[in-house]
Design an enzyme around this catalytic site. Structure first.
Site, PDB file in Angstrom:
ATOM      1  N   SER A   1       0.924  -1.204   0.022  1.00 55.14           N
ATOM      2  CA  SER A   1      -0.246  -0.029  -0.206  1.00 55.14           C
ATOM      3  C   SER A   1       0.880   1.339   0.087  1.00 55.14           C
ATOM      4  O   SER A   1       0.438   2.381  -0.394  1.00 55.14           O
ATOM      5  CB  SER A   1      -0.871   0.095   1.223  1.00 55.14           C
ATOM      6  OG  SER A   1      -0.130  -0.076   2.412  1.00 55.14           O
ATOM      7  N   HIS A   2       1.973   1.176   0.560  1.00 58.66           N
ATOM      8  CA  HIS A   2       3.060   2.344   0.720  1.00 58.66           C
ATOM      9  C   HIS A   2       4.411   2.039   0.177  1.00 58.66           C
ATOM     10  O   HIS A   2       4.679   0.754   0.503  1.00 58.66           O
ATOM     11  CB  HIS A   2       3.107   2.967   2.236  1.00 58.66           C
ATOM     12  CG  HIS A   2       1.821   3.366   2.516  1.00 58.66           C
ATOM     13  ND1 HIS A   2       0.755   2.684   2.974  1.00 58.66           N
ATOM     14  CD2 HIS A   2       1.606   4.824   2.868  1.00 58.66           C
ATOM     15  CE1 HIS A   2      -0.316   3.659   3.503  1.00 58.66           C
ATOM     16  NE2 HIS A   2      -0.072   4.813   3.270  1.00 58.66           N
ATOM     17  N   ASN A   3       5.114   2.757  -0.272  1.00 56.66           N
ATOM     18  CA  ASN A   3       6.233   2.433  -0.893  1.00 56.66           C
ATOM     19  C   ASN A   3       6.924   3.978  -1.041  1.00 56.66           C
ATOM     20  O   ASN A   3       6.656   4.558  -1.968  1.00 56.66           O
ATOM     21  CB  ASN A   3       6.484   1.568  -2.184  1.00 56.66           C
ATOM     22  CG  ASN A   3       7.795   1.232  -2.672  1.00 56.66           C
ATOM     23  OD1 ASN A   3       8.619   1.280  -1.937  1.00 56.66           O
ATOM     24  ND2 ASN A   3       7.867   0.517  -3.884  1.00 56.66           N
TER      25      ASN A   3
END
Length: 332
Positions: free
Chosen positions: A100-102
């Site tokens: 979901s986050h990078n």
């Protein structure tokens, strides 16, 4: 892309939308009553703020579910990637639906992403498989042991600053009923997000072949069960003026984690606070996300935490590039 400049009404609406959308058939009418404006005028303002083609401030309006309560396991992963391989590695990681986050961050461990998988899968196996496919670089899996604070509201009205949300998050109770197939269908439909229209839940209700009231009642029950935290707007931080995103990590003995976390959680600039696992080459047990208008403000917040908590060993990993930020799609 030119970012919109919100007027006073826009700013007030953005604060309200980040809190929790009223679970009624006409939520914007309820907001309009609160601010003393006609519903159609409120909708006009929100549509303007939510039009991505015009540099909108609203990233999306939708449900914020609790990963653990829905039976998923998650971890934060740090990867040490050669500078000339970061872009390609990030692209491979982005392709996993559980990411979901990078972010790219200023540190030896320069690529950081979150991964969540259903409880039927082993999270560490999933991490090794994904990092292996992305180049097999050195990595650390840093699952949260405890969550002290999660969520942030960006204050956009004069003098607001940031406001805390859900400080002191409780662990989902043992014995919590897992979602059944009907629940999963509701979750899949709602996580598509909603349109900015007078009756935004009507489309989802029609797709599920239920009445709007049945859908709204399910959402209320999902909140009481801990599955649904809130239904709210998420903003583009940088477009809203919060240009600095610093992940401050703290070397804290386990017996002092609660004490130091309490100091950090009191500050509105700290949006997230977790206790995480440590390694011989990563001694930082406490993680705090700091959002501020600039780096200097981030650093000042960290110095304040350091001084008040008496913790001298810490580091701030500033985000330099967002490769992915999206809501996790559950039961997809």
């Amino acid at each position: 892309m030119v970012t919109l400049t919100p007027d006073a009404i826009d700013r007030h609406l953005l604060v309200l939308l980040q809190r929790d959308l009223p679970l009624t058939a006409r939520p914007y009418a309820a907001i309009a009553e609160e601010v003393g404006l006609p519903e159609d005028e409120v909708l006009t303002h929100i549509r303007r703020l939510g039009d991505g083609r015009r540099g909108s401030l609203i990233r999306e309006i939708g449900p914020i579910f609790d990963t653990r309560a829905l039976g998923y396991r998650s971890t934060l992963v740090a990867v040490e990637v050669p500078e000339d391989r970061v872009e390609g590695t990030a692209a491979v990681i982005n392709g996993h639906p559980g990411v979901s986050h990078n972010y790219r961050r200023e540190h030896q461990w320069n690529l950081w992403f979150t991964l969540a998988v259903p409880s039927t899968e082993d999270i560490e196996t999933a991490v090794k498989t994904l990092v292996g496919a992305a180049g097999g670089f050195p990595h650390l899996s840093l699952p949260a042991l405890r969550t002290f604070k999660i969520g942030v509201r960006l204050g956009l009205e004069s003098g607001d600053g940031l406001e805390e949300v859900e400080a002191g998050v409780a662990t989902p109770p043992n014995g919590l009923r897992p979602p059944n197939e009907r629940d999963k269908a509701f979750i899949r439909e709602l996580q598509r997000g909603i349109e900015i229209v007078a009756e935004p839940f009507a489309q989802a209700a029609q797709a599920l072949a239920v009445s709007q009231e049945e859908l709204l009642q399910w959402m209320r029950e999902a909140k009481s069960r801990g599955w649904l935290r809130r239904f709210a707007a998420v903003l583009h931080h940088r477009r809203a003026g919060y240009l600095a995103n610093g992940m401050a990590v703290w070397e804290v003995p386990r017996e002092r984690v609660d004490e130091v976390a309490a100091v950090a959680c009191r500050l509105p600039q700290v949006s997230h606070c977790y206790e995480r696992v440590t390694y011989p080459n990563w001694p930082y047990s406490l993680f705090t996300m700091i959002h501020a208008l600039n780096r200097e403000e981030c650093q000042a917040v960290a110095r304040r935490i350091s001084g008040e908590a008496g913790v001298r060993e810490y580091s701030i990993l500033f985000g330099t590039k967002e490769y992915k930020k999206a809501r996790l799609k559950y039961f997809a």
